[in-house]
Scaffold this motif. Structure first.
Motif, PDB file in Angstrom:
ATOM      1  N   GLY A 196       0.928  -1.397   0.094  1.00 39.72           N
ATOM      2  CA  GLY A 196       0.152  -0.075   0.082  1.00 39.72           C
ATOM      3  C   GLY A 196       0.989   1.216  -0.077  1.00 39.72           C
ATOM      4  N   VAL A 197       1.809   1.143   0.271  1.00 41.36           N
ATOM      5  CA  VAL A 197       3.115   2.185   0.063  1.00 41.36           C
ATOM      6  C   VAL A 197       3.850   1.754  -1.583  1.00 41.36           C
ATOM      7  CG1 VAL A 197       4.767   3.690   1.088  1.00 41.36           C
ATOM      8  CG2 VAL A 197       2.859   2.486   2.776  1.00 41.36           C
ATOM      9  N   HIS A 198       3.783   3.183  -2.083  1.00 47.77           N
ATOM     10  CA  HIS A 198       4.877   2.957  -3.579  1.00 47.77           C
ATOM     11  C   HIS A 198       6.430   3.238  -2.572  1.00 47.77           C
ATOM     12  CE1 HIS A 198       1.240   4.247  -6.560  1.00 47.77           C
ATOM     13  NE2 HIS A 198       1.272   3.169  -5.149  1.00 47.77           N
ATOM     14  N   ALA A 199       6.493   3.941  -1.921  1.00 48.20           N
ATOM     15  CA  ALA A 199       7.956   4.104  -1.353  1.00 48.20           C
ATOM     16  C   ALA A 199       9.387   3.862  -2.521  1.00 48.20           C
ATOM     17  CB  ALA A 199       8.105   3.116  -0.136  1.00 48.20           C
ATOM     18  N   THR A 200       9.278   4.463  -3.752  1.00 48.22           N
ATOM     19  CA  THR A 200       9.896   3.266  -4.915  1.00 48.22           C
ATOM     20  C   THR A 200      11.679   3.837  -4.612  1.00 48.22           C
ATOM     21  OG1 THR A 200       8.260   3.770  -6.066  1.00 48.22           O
ATOM     22  CG2 THR A 200      10.132   3.391  -7.352  1.00 48.22           C
ATOM     23  N   SER A 201      11.320   4.788  -3.578  1.00 48.25           N
ATOM     24  CA  SER A 201      13.004   4.766  -3.816  1.00 48.25           C
ATOM     25  C   SER A 201      13.810   3.895  -2.299  1.00 48.25           C
ATOM     26  CB  SER A 201      13.617   6.335  -3.115  1.00 48.25           C
ATOM     27  OG  SER A 201      12.600   6.886  -2.240  1.00 48.25           O
ATOM     28  N   LEU A 202      12.925   3.224  -1.174  1.00 48.19           N
ATOM     29  CA  LEU A 202      12.978   2.710  -0.714  1.00 48.19           C
ATOM     30  C   LEU A 202      13.391   1.136  -1.588  1.00 48.19           C
ATOM     31  CD1 LEU A 202      13.783   2.798   2.601  1.00 48.19           C
ATOM     32  CD2 LEU A 202      11.682   2.527   2.789  1.00 48.19           C
ATOM     33  N   ARG A 203      12.322   1.208  -1.667  1.00 52.22           N
ATOM     34  CA  ARG A 203      12.087  -0.531  -1.866  1.00 52.22           C
ATOM     35  C   ARG A 203      12.612  -0.849  -3.339  1.00 52.22           C
ATOM     36  NH1 ARG A 203       5.573  -1.640  -2.535  1.00 52.22           N
ATOM     37  NH2 ARG A 203       6.837  -3.080  -2.901  1.00 52.22           N
ATOM     38  N   GLN A 204      12.635   0.015  -4.669  1.00 57.13           N
ATOM     39  CA  GLN A 204      13.230  -1.068  -5.683  1.00 57.13           C
ATOM     40  C   GLN A 204      14.670  -1.418  -5.476  1.00 57.13           C
ATOM     41  OE1 GLN A 204      12.676   1.470  -9.263  1.00 57.13           O
ATOM     42  NE2 GLN A 204      14.078   0.267 -10.110  1.00 57.13           N
ATOM     43  N   PRO A 205      15.890  -0.762  -4.896  1.00 51.30           N
ATOM     44  CA  PRO A 205      16.710  -0.604  -4.938  1.00 51.30           C
ATOM     45  C   PRO A 205      16.855  -2.483  -3.675  1.00 51.30           C
ATOM     46  CG  PRO A 205      16.856   1.321  -3.169  1.00 51.30           C
ATOM     47  CD  PRO A 205      15.949   1.101  -3.946  1.00 51.30           C
TER      48      PRO A 205
END
Length: 326
Positions: A109-118
């Protein structure tokens, strides 16, 4: 990060959490390094797992709006632990990847791409290298990375990632496995979102009989596939067919989910919309007029979907020939 116990002299108590102590991550590393010899490996692993448990408890949240700086930092600390101790082989690769997927699931439910992608890219590299391309953790990580890619604003890349993942799911898990069917759903959705509604319609049309056969006609995923087929049929340029598909879906949603279920109310909204798009503006107006009081009763007068329904009623009232009432 937090560590249970009263016997760590180099940590400070957390006032509102009896039995917990603040424990800086550099102190975590120093402690674990001091336990690195073989006779202390088991104890070091216990400490790492205890730290991960406490960090996971900090990250967990009930609503996406609750994901703030504290949880962001806890996720970063947890991933740092995994990277460090997977590299040192204090944690086995399967455990490290499993923990990374568990932490990623906490951010649902949280995109937080900069956190999750790496984090997902590291997880995928470790899984591919140490577990193999066909390991379930590897496939799940590829799925999560594909979904995050789409949510981050690149639907074409998400489509391509799911297209590459699908044959591997089919080969490893089988054509009828739930994860394989879900991947087909995701491929269809991102195909449409990347600008090809006709292809999305066809992919959902091919998926529907398999959902019906494997899951049953009344399974929520089957009903969702029927909804998606109807929507993409309309978006592909056939509003009358979309209207008829939603009209056929509505009584099944009412029977299986109940008249007040959000999906049932959305199906009524979609039926009204495509009825209007198919050329019957008066019927669309009347369907939205009947929907408004139910949305007000179930969701409340100020809910966004209630307000949207009122807006649609006004619009179709005007299109039906009564601009003054609109």
């Amino acid at each position: 990060a937090w560590l249970v116990g009263e016997h760590w002299s180099f940590v400070s108590p957390v006032g509102d959490r009896p039995g917990f102590h603040a424990f800086h991550r550099h102190m975590q590393a120093s402690l674990i390094a001091s336990l690195a010899p073989a006779e202390e490996t088991e104890r070091a692993q216990e400490i790492v797992l205890a730290l991960l448990d406490r960090l996971a408890a900090t990250i967990a949240f009930a609503r996406p709006v609750d994901f703030g700086l504290e949880r962001h930092a806890a996720y970063g600390d947890a991933m740092d632990l995994l990277r460090a101790h997977a590299a040192a082989e204090l944690l086995e690769a399967e455990a490290a990847v499993g923990w990374a997927l568990r932490l990623d699931a906490l951010l649902h439910g949280v995109h937080a791409t900069s956190l999750r992608q790496p984090a997902l890219e590291w997880t995928l590299a470790l899984a591919n290298d140490r577990l193999g391309a066909d390991h379930p953790h590897t496939l799940t990580t590829r799925n999560n990375l594909a979904a995050l890619t789409g949510d981050a604003g690149d639907p074409a890349a998400a489509r391509d990632l799911f297209a590459a993942l699908l044959p591997d799911y089919q080969r490893v898990l089988g054509a009828d496995h739930p994860d394989t069917l879900t991947t087909r759903n995701n491929l269809a959705a991102w195909t449409g979102n990347s600008g090809d509604p006709a292809a999305a319609r066809d992919l959902f049309a091919a998926l529907l009989p398999d959902h019906q056969r494997v899951l049953g006609a009344d399974h929520p995923d089957t009903l969702t596939t029927r909804n998606n087929l109807a929507a993409w049929t309309g978006d592909a340029g056939d509003p009358a067919a979309a209207r008829d598909l939603f009209a056929a879906l509505l009584p099944d949603h009412q029977r299986v989910l109940g008249a007040d279920h959000p999906d049932t109310l959305r199906t009524r909204s979609n039926l009204a919309h495509w009825t209007g798009q198919a050329g019957d503006t008066v019927a669309a107006r009347d369907l939205f007029a009947a929907l408004v009081p139910d949305r007000q009763r179930v969701l409340g007068a100020d809910h966004p979907e209630t307000l949207t329904t009122r807006n649609n009623l006004a619009a179709w009232t005007g299109d039906a020939g009564d601009p003054a009432a609109a």
